[in-house]
Scaffold this motif. Structure first.
Motif, PDB file in Angstrom:
ATOM      1  N   GLY A 423      -9.181  -5.393   0.986  1.00 57.31           N
ATOM      2  CA  GLY A 423      -8.241  -5.847   1.999  1.00 57.31           C
ATOM      3  C   GLY A 423      -6.814  -5.909   1.495  1.00 57.31           C
ATOM      4  O   GLY A 423      -5.868  -5.860   2.280  1.00 57.31           O
ATOM      5  N   SER A 424      -6.622  -6.026   0.168  1.00 51.94           N
ATOM      6  CA  SER A 424      -5.270  -6.140  -0.380  1.00 51.94           C
ATOM      7  C   SER A 424      -4.703  -4.801  -0.847  1.00 51.94           C
ATOM      8  O   SER A 424      -3.549  -4.733  -1.267  1.00 51.94           O
ATOM      9  CB  SER A 424      -5.253  -7.131  -1.550  1.00 51.94           C
ATOM     10  N   LEU A 425      -5.499  -3.736  -0.770  1.00 50.00           N
ATOM     11  CA  LEU A 425      -5.021  -2.395  -1.131  1.00 50.00           C
ATOM     12  C   LEU A 425      -4.743  -1.608   0.141  1.00 50.00           C
ATOM     13  O   LEU A 425      -5.605  -1.519   1.012  1.00 50.00           O
ATOM     14  CB  LEU A 425      -6.060  -1.662  -1.990  1.00 50.00           C
ATOM     15  N   ASN A 426      -3.574  -1.033   0.253  1.00 48.72           N
ATOM     16  CA  ASN A 426      -3.185  -0.274   1.444  1.00 48.72           C
ATOM     17  C   ASN A 426      -4.040   0.988   1.547  1.00 48.72           C
ATOM     18  O   ASN A 426      -3.957   1.868   0.683  1.00 48.72           O
ATOM     19  CB  ASN A 426      -1.703   0.088   1.362  1.00 48.72           C
ATOM     20  N   PRO A 427      -4.863   1.115   2.597  1.00 50.35           N
ATOM     21  CA  PRO A 427      -5.754   2.288   2.692  1.00 50.35           C
ATOM     22  C   PRO A 427      -5.009   3.599   2.925  1.00 50.35           C
ATOM     23  O   PRO A 427      -5.596   4.671   2.790  1.00 50.35           O
ATOM     24  CB  PRO A 427      -6.656   1.936   3.885  1.00 50.35           C
ATOM     25  N   ARG A 428      -3.725   3.520   3.287  1.00 54.98           N
ATOM     26  CA  ARG A 428      -2.943   4.726   3.568  1.00 54.98           C
ATOM     27  C   ARG A 428      -2.180   5.233   2.346  1.00 54.98           C
ATOM     28  O   ARG A 428      -1.468   6.238   2.426  1.00 54.98           O
ATOM     29  CB  ARG A 428      -1.968   4.465   4.724  1.00 54.98           C
ATOM     30  N   LEU A 429      -2.283   4.527   1.237  1.00 56.34           N
ATOM     31  CA  LEU A 429      -1.607   4.937   0.009  1.00 56.34           C
ATOM     32  C   LEU A 429      -2.628   5.307  -1.057  1.00 56.34           C
ATOM     33  O   LEU A 429      -3.700   4.692  -1.142  1.00 56.34           O
ATOM     34  CB  LEU A 429      -0.713   3.815  -0.520  1.00 56.34           C
ATOM     35  N   ARG A 430      -2.281   6.288  -1.873  1.00 57.72           N
ATOM     36  CA  ARG A 430      -3.118   6.604  -3.023  1.00 57.72           C
ATOM     37  C   ARG A 430      -2.939   5.527  -4.088  1.00 57.72           C
ATOM     38  O   ARG A 430      -1.969   4.759  -4.075  1.00 57.72           O
ATOM     39  CB  ARG A 430      -2.753   7.990  -3.581  1.00 57.72           C
ATOM     40  N   ILE A 431      -3.864   5.486  -5.037  1.00 59.83           N
ATOM     41  CA  ILE A 431      -3.869   4.424  -6.041  1.00 59.83           C
ATOM     42  C   ILE A 431      -2.568   4.416  -6.840  1.00 59.83           C
ATOM     43  O   ILE A 431      -1.986   3.364  -7.097  1.00 59.83           O
ATOM     44  CB  ILE A 431      -5.085   4.592  -6.975  1.00 59.83           C
ATOM     45  N   GLY A 432      -2.102   5.585  -7.216  1.00 63.60           N
ATOM     46  CA  GLY A 432      -0.852   5.650  -7.971  1.00 63.60           C
ATOM     47  C   GLY A 432       0.315   5.092  -7.184  1.00 63.60           C
ATOM     48  O   GLY A 432       1.186   4.393  -7.736  1.00 63.60           O
TER      49      GLY A 432
END
Length: 640
Positions: A423-432
């Motif tokens: 939930g705290s990681l933006n699903p629209r951005l890559r990990i980098g």
């Protein structure tokens, strides 16, 4: 005689077999526990027994006999009569299983009418220990706490007076005190009704408390079956021993937890030998050649392992002594921190009161140390953590970091790792991009691309993973990414909000090992927010116990956990399920935490305290210092 007899049960879906040749028996009135990591097939086994498989799955073979009835052969109409009447199931998440637009009482009455059960909704709610059942029966699920919702689910399952109750992770999301209440309710009802139970869990402490027999499941198969006493005294399969070795406790303080490398293999995997071979530290060449046969070890214990005769022993643990308390100046100093949320009503939205989520918290945290903030859900732990970072504006009090007011600090000095990494990681951005976001926002100097690769390697991932999306990672990997993101701006303190609560014990061990290693290497200070006492015992140096917005006891780990003096701390520790606690007397904490909008007079804990006196209701107790580091807010603290 068996009430339920399962033989060679297999379940197929397009990707493979989540259940493959499972066999076990449950006698009337007995509890059989299915134990293992997420993805091992435990819940799919339970759904197959109830004939509630998803549309893409089917029973591919085997037999399931309930009494004299072969469940794999009966038509769906007959199966509907058995569900709820003969067999009932409690699902893992009561919040999604209860109908939000129906009162709790109506949902229970519906089950009574459907299955021809006896009694009334009020009587069932009272039987499962819900206080003021006559009022609660008219309320909706959102008006109940997590523990009450789970007990309402149990009441609904009992409406048809079942002979077998299937409980799928019934206490996973609950605090230890509410968990203890739910487990006691299940056990008391089981004794009163002579009901059998299939308990699904990954918590060894819960299994030790509840089970008569244990089945350890891995990659769709049972790898060990044993009576409770035999299993907990001498687990035989390497996977069983690895689960024990991954448990955090005081004996492993300062040492590394024995985490299980890798993860449960995907459904499409084709096995040629032992299914655990790729993750097993004791693997032999023969393990990969052919599936191991069952071996009978006597006294009801059986195991699938070719080398078990030489290895059958209790798991060894490394004991490390705790170092001396560091005599350093506090890195973080919090004094009388308060967070009060206004309650507004009426057309003009006038303030008519306040929710005192945090109500005068004071604590110190030296550099390179870990302070654990523990307590039940709703006590204010997370709010306090966010207020330290000014993610929530404090109402009163002061927060100083390295001697400076928090408002004067660069945002990079303190960072937070949230409870739910997905939930705290933006699903629209890559990990980098996720990791680089903070570095760009705070203008961290240096080559960001190279730094991202270094951070991923630092948290145990590969640098090339920077181009992947969050959904491509497991829960443990996502938590590592969240830690890497926090480390990207070179902080000195991390606020860790339940960072391992949603993880299997093996993945939890990996994250705890990582945090311990990072602290030793980088000198990080941790404010570790949790309700998991075993994790506190392993990783923390100091503990602060929080109840209804206030610290009621604080001190070094050995002081608070070995010799707790506040009744609330004693109740928390007593409620923790332990694998070695058979026959141990427990202090059961009754009821739920009062509302922070209307806290009790005097000591906030006195309405639930078994030792409360008239003095406890008169005024809030001052702190009693039991040592230079150990303080307790209780009028009985000075008593022996």
């Amino acid at each position: 005689m068996s009430l339920l007899s399962v033989r060679d049960l297999s379940v197929s879906i397009a990707a493979g077999k989540p259940v493959d040749g499972v066999s076990f028996d449950i006698a009337p009135g007995a509890t059989f526990a299915l134990l293992g990591e997420s993805g091992c097939g435990k819940s799919m086994t339970a759904l197959a027994l109830m004939r509630l498989l998803p549309e893409t799955a089917r029973i591919a073979g085997g037999s399931v006999r309930f009494g004299d009835t072969e469940l794999t052969q009966v038509p769906e109409r007959a199966m509907r009569g058995l569900r709820g009447g003969g067999m009932a199931m409690i699902f893992q998440e009561p919040g999604t299983s209860l109908n939000p637009v129906m009162t709790v009482g109506r949902q229970i009455e519906e089950a009574i009418e459907l299955h021809g059960g006896k009694g009334k909704a009020v009587e069932l709610l009272d039987a499962v220990g819900i206080p003021d059942a006559a009022r609660r029966v008219r309320e909706y699920p959102f008006q109940l706490s997590g523990g009450m919702k789970q007990r309402a689910m149990i009441a609904m399952a009992l409406a048809g007076d079942p002979q077998l109750l299937i409980a799928d992770e019934p206490t996973t999301a609950l605090d230890v005190t509410i968990q203890a209440q739910v487990l006691d309710v299940l056990r008391d009802l089981q004794r009163e009704r002579g009901m059998a139970m299939l308990l699904i869990s990954h918590d060894l402490g819960v299994v030790a408390r509840m089970a008569d027999h244990v089945g350890v499941m891995y990659a769709g198969q049972l790898v060990e079956v044993a009576p409770r006493e035999g299993f907990f005294s001498a687990p035989a399969h390497p996977y069983s021993r690895a689960l024990f070795a991954a448990l955090p406790d005081a004996a492993r303080r300062g040492g590394e937890l024995a985490s299980i490398p890798g993860s449960v293999p995907p459904l499409a995997t084709r096995f040629s030998g032992c299914r655990f071979a790729e993750r097993c530290a004791e693997v032999l060449p023969a393990c990969r050649e052919a599936p191991p046969a069952w071996r009978d070890l006597g006294e009801g214990q059986r195991v699938r392992c070719i080398r078990v005769e030489a290895e059958k022993s209790a798991p060894a643990t490394r004991r490390a002594e705790e170092g001396a308390l560091a005599a350093a100046e506090p890195l973080l100093t919090v004094a009388d921190l308060a967070v009060h949320f206004p309650i507004r009503r009426g057309i003009l939205q006038r303030t008519v009161g306040h929710v005192r989520a945090v109500d005068g918290v004071s604590l110190d945290l030296p550099a390179g140390r870990t302070l654990a903030l523990v307590g039940e859900s709703g006590c204010g732990k997370t709010t306090a953590g966010k207020a330290l970072l000014h993610l929530i504006p404090p109402t009163a009090g002061s927060v100083r970091f390295a001697g400076r007011a928090i408002a004067d600090l660069a945002a990079r000095d303190m960072q937070m790792v949230f409870q739910d990494p997905y939930g705290s990681l933006n699903p629209r951005l890559r990990i980098g991009e996720i990791i680089a976001e903070g570095m760009r926002a705070l203008a961290v100097p240096g080559d960001h691309g190279a730094r991202i690769g270094e951070l991923l390697v630092q948290v145990g991932l590969a640098a090339e993973m920077a181009g992947r999306w969050p959904h491509e990672f497991s829960g443990g990997q996502r938590q590592r990414i969240a830690i890497a993101r926090a480390l990207a701006v070179n902080p000195k303190l991390l606020v860790l909000d339940e960072p391992t609560s949603a993880l299997d014990v093996s993945v939890q061990a990996q994250i705890l090992n990582l945090l311990r290693e990072l602290q030793a290497r980088l000198g990080l200070a941790y404010l570790f927010i949790t309700h998991n006492i075993a994790v506190v015992d392993y990783i923390a140096h100091e503990v602060a116990v929080m109840y209804l917005g206030r610290i009621v006891e604080r001190g070094q780990v050995q002081e608070v956990l070995r010799a707790p003096r506040h009744p609330y701390t004693q109740a928390l520790l007593s409620a923790v399920p332990r694998v070695d606690a058979q026959g141990q007397e427990r202090l059961v904490l009754q009821g739920d935490m009062p509302s922070p909008a209307n806290p009790p007079t005097g000591c906030h804990f006195h309405p639930r305290c078994p030792r409360a006196t008239a003095e406890c209701a008169a005024s809030y107790p001052q702190e009693t210092r039991l040592s230079a580091t150990h303080g307790v807010r209780c009028v009985l603290a000075g008593a022996a």
